[in-house]
Design a protein around this motif. Structure first.
Motif, PDB file in Angstrom:
ATOM      1  N   SER A   9       0.841  -1.198   0.000  1.00 43.51           N
ATOM      2  CA  SER A   9       0.000   0.000   0.000  1.00 43.51           C
ATOM      3  C   SER A   9       0.872   1.242   0.000  1.00 43.51           C
ATOM      4  O   SER A   9       2.003   1.241   0.489  1.00 43.51           O
ATOM      5  N   THR A  10       0.326   2.274  -0.579  1.00 49.27           N
ATOM      6  CA  THR A  10       1.000   3.567  -0.686  1.00 49.27           C
ATOM      7  C   THR A  10      -0.063   4.642  -0.587  1.00 49.27           C
ATOM      8  O   THR A  10      -1.259   4.348  -0.494  1.00 49.27           O
ATOM      9  N   ARG A  12      -2.422   7.639  -2.064  1.00 49.88           N
ATOM     10  CA  ARG A  12      -3.077   7.834  -3.362  1.00 49.88           C
ATOM     11  C   ARG A  12      -2.192   8.646  -4.287  1.00 49.88           C
ATOM     12  O   ARG A  12      -1.519   9.575  -3.844  1.00 49.88           O
ATOM     13  N   GLU A  15       1.179   5.467  -6.695  1.00 47.39           N
ATOM     14  CA  GLU A  15       1.249   4.047  -7.059  1.00 47.39           C
ATOM     15  C   GLU A  15       2.432   3.730  -7.967  1.00 47.39           C
ATOM     16  O   GLU A  15       3.119   2.724  -7.754  1.00 47.39           O
ATOM     17  N   GLN A  19       5.460   1.313  -7.022  1.00 42.00           N
ATOM     18  CA  GLN A  19       5.726   0.142  -7.850  1.00 42.00           C
ATOM     19  C   GLN A  19       7.202   0.080  -8.229  1.00 42.00           C
ATOM     20  O   GLN A  19       7.837  -0.975  -8.105  1.00 42.00           O
ATOM     21  N   ILE A  38      -0.361  -2.455 -10.510  1.00 38.81           N
ATOM     22  CA  ILE A  38      -1.146  -1.433  -9.822  1.00 38.81           C
ATOM     23  C   ILE A  38      -2.608  -1.833  -9.974  1.00 38.81           C
ATOM     24  O   ILE A  38      -3.077  -2.066 -11.088  1.00 38.81           O
ATOM     25  N   LYS A  42      -7.205   2.640  -5.401  1.00 37.15           N
ATOM     26  CA  LYS A  42      -6.207   3.691  -5.175  1.00 37.15           C
ATOM     27  C   LYS A  42      -5.272   3.316  -4.024  1.00 37.15           C
ATOM     28  O   LYS A  42      -5.702   2.905  -2.957  1.00 37.15           O
ATOM     29  N   LEU A  45      -1.127  -2.007  -4.540  1.00 34.80           N
ATOM     30  CA  LEU A  45      -0.401  -2.752  -5.570  1.00 34.80           C
ATOM     31  C   LEU A  45      -0.291  -4.205  -5.153  1.00 34.80           C
ATOM     32  O   LEU A  45      -0.298  -4.516  -3.956  1.00 34.80           O
TER      33      LEU A  45
END
Length: 174
Positions: A9-10, A12, A15, A19, A38, A42, A45
């Motif tokens: 997770s990241t 919004r 991404e 990645q 991805i 939102k 990944l």
């Protein structure tokens, strides 16, 4: 991506950076052929690595301890042991198989369900799994977490210790 073994997770709109970061880190850890996707969700990944996903968590923690600036976009990484269709019976069976192999009679567990893009109710999943595990439940301080990550038509499952979840924010505070 049907065979992911990491959920990343990241924030919004970060991404693509996350990645690149996870693929670079997996390459540094010894898997130059790792893949990532991805998702339509939102900040989420999926990644597939030939490395043991639990070892990846340990390597990330070690990296943060020595070089915290190396992780800028990744917020959390969850190891995934099994991916099944988002169907109650498949989730129940996979959770039971993983739990029986890991959770001892004198150990406790908690079930955590995180669902996205699914009509399946979290309480349905919890009840189905809880009936399959004979160990005691401890919601506050469990020995093990039965983690069910539902992402649309696929569910990633793991039975892990609470410290086997990577959070860059928590690790950087240590």
């Amino acid at each position: 991506m049907a065979n992911f073994n990491l959920i990343v997770s990241t924030s919004r709109f970060s991404e693509e950076e996350a990645q690149d970061e996870i693929l670079d880190l997996l390459d540094m850890f010894g898997d130059p052929d790792a893949e990532s996707e991805i998702t339509e969700i939102k900040g989420l990944l999926l990644a597939q690595t030939a490395l043991d996903p639990f070892e990846v968590i340990e390597k990330l923690k070690e990296l943060i301890a020595s070089e915290p600036w190396e992780v800028r976009y990744i917020l959390r990484v969850l190891p995934v042991e099994r991916v099944v269709p988002t169907e109650l019976d498949a989730i129940r069976q996979a959770a039971r198989d993983l739990a029986v192999a890991k959770i001892g009679n004198n150990e406790s567990f908690r079930i955590t369900v995180e669902k996205r893009h699914s009509a399946l109710e979290s309480i349905e999943v919890i009840k189905a799994i809880a009936g399959e595990i004979e160990s005691k439940v401890d919601l506050e301080n469990p020995s093990w977490i039965v983690l069910v990550e539902i992402i649309g038509g696929e569910a990633g499952l793991s039975v892990l210790r609470p410290e086997q979840i990577f959070s860059s924010v928590i690790e950087k505070r240590k």
